[in-house]
Design an enzyme around this catalytic site. Structure first.
Site, PDB file in Angstrom:
ATOM      1  N   TRP A  47      34.728  21.955  76.112  1.00  0.00           N
ATOM      2  CA  TRP A  47      35.742  23.020  76.162  1.00  0.00           C
ATOM      3  C   TRP A  47      36.376  23.242  74.794  1.00  0.00           C
ATOM      4  CZ3 TRP A  47      37.505  25.712  80.665  1.00  0.00           C
ATOM      5  CH2 TRP A  47      36.820  25.365  81.827  1.00  0.00           C
TER       6      TRP A  47
ATOM      7  N   ARG B 191      32.502  16.173  86.623  1.00  0.00           N
ATOM      8  CA  ARG B 191      32.596  17.144  85.538  1.00  0.00           C
ATOM      9  C   ARG B 191      34.056  17.453  85.223  1.00  0.00           C
ATOM     10  NH1 ARG B 191      27.516  16.309  83.993  1.00  0.00           N
ATOM     11  NH2 ARG B 191      25.981  17.115  85.458  1.00  0.00           N
ATOM     12  N   THR B 192      34.331  17.714  83.948  1.00  0.00           N
ATOM     13  CA  THR B 192      35.665  18.168  83.552  1.00  0.00           C
ATOM     14  C   THR B 192      35.756  19.661  83.838  1.00  0.00           C
ATOM     15  OG1 THR B 192      35.777  16.522  81.801  1.00  0.00           O
ATOM     16  CG2 THR B 192      37.303  18.356  81.660  1.00  0.00           C
ATOM     17  N   LEU B 193      36.493  20.005  84.874  1.00  0.00           N
ATOM     18  CA  LEU B 193      36.584  21.401  85.277  1.00  0.00           C
ATOM     19  C   LEU B 193      37.675  22.141  84.514  1.00  0.00           C
ATOM     20  CD1 LEU B 193      36.139  21.015  89.138  1.00  0.00           C
ATOM     21  CD2 LEU B 193      34.406  21.502  87.412  1.00  0.00           C
ATOM     22  N   TYR B 194      38.675  21.412  84.080  1.00  0.00           N
ATOM     23  CA  TYR B 194      39.775  22.033  83.349  1.00  0.00           C
ATOM     24  C   TYR B 194      40.149  21.134  82.166  1.00  0.00           C
ATOM     25  CZ  TYR B 194      40.188  24.650  87.680  1.00  0.00           C
ATOM     26  OH  TYR B 194      39.922  25.425  88.780  1.00  0.00           O
TER      27      TYR B 194
END
Length: 232
Positions: free
Chosen positions: A116, A9-12
């Site tokens: 995001w 997963r893209t956490l940031y």
């Protein structure tokens, strides 16, 4: 032991864009964004387009992760293509596209794999102007003027004071330029390369990027060690 093919997963967010500001005006929708792309705190890219035409009736602007915005554009390309394949003489309007984006953002949030972005969706169909936004967790609303990112704190007060429903095109552009100028002065992620787009009943126009007229001749900038009043 974790599988080699385990989903990551893209956490940031990595490369991000700053604020988008949009308003309704007398003939349609106006939207503005700068063209900066920040790699962390480094302003790495200077020509990132964050306003796109969607179908025949809509404009989309995005704040946040650029690669997630590209993924959203891929979703929308498929949506518009499937709609066109029906060949029924109808086409998706801005309200339908906004509702679709709301479901997409909320669905990805529920999977703990959010996109995001904060998205601004504006358009005109059958003479009706529409302007709405949705953020990365699916919160959404409609309004006469919208700003994302730091613009939600710095541009919205200006818009609340100066916006009215009978703005001409020239007045609307001037108001957006004022908002973007304040953001340029106050937002470290903003660049002085602005793109404005308009949507009317006749279609979409994305104007070429341009630089804002700015004023930096303050004494504190000329000699910051002296101070603004020269009393240090």
């Amino acid at each position: 032991m974790a599988s080699v093919a385990e989903t990551q997963r893209t956490l940031y967010p990595y490369v991000t864009g700053s604020s988008v500001v949009a308003i309704k005006y007398k003939d349609g929708i106006l939207m503005a964004a700068d063209m900066g792309g920040s790699y962390g705190s480094t302003l790495r890219y200077k020509s990132v387009e964050r306003i796109k035409a969607i179908g025949k009736h809509s404009l989309l602007g995005a704040t946040g992760e650029i690669s997630d915005f590209q993924e959203i554009l891929r979703y929308l390309d498929e949506l518009i293509l499937n709609d066109n394949m029906w060949d029924d003489g109808n086409s998706l309007g801005p309200k339908e596209v906004h509702n679709y984006l709301t479901r997409v953002m909320y669905n990805r949030r529920n999977k703990f794999n959010p996109l995001w972005n904060s998205l601004v969706l504006g358009g005109v169909k059958n003479g009706q102007k529409y302007l709405g936004m949705v953020n990365m967790i699916g919160i959404n609303f409609e309004d006469n003027h919208i700003a994302t990112g730091l613009g939600n704190h710095l541009a919205r007060p200006i818009l609340r004071d100066e916006w009215h429903e009978n703005l001409t095109f020239e007045e609307g552009v001037k108001l957006l330029e004022k908002c973007m100028r304040v953001l340029l002065y106050r937002d470290r992620s903003a660049v002085n390369k602005i793109q404005i787009a308009k949507m009317t009943e006749e279609g979409t126009t994305l104007f070429p990027p341009f630089s804002l007229q700015t004023y930096w001749e303050f004494s504190a900038f000329k000699n910051p060690t002296v101070g603004a009043e020269g009393s240090w």
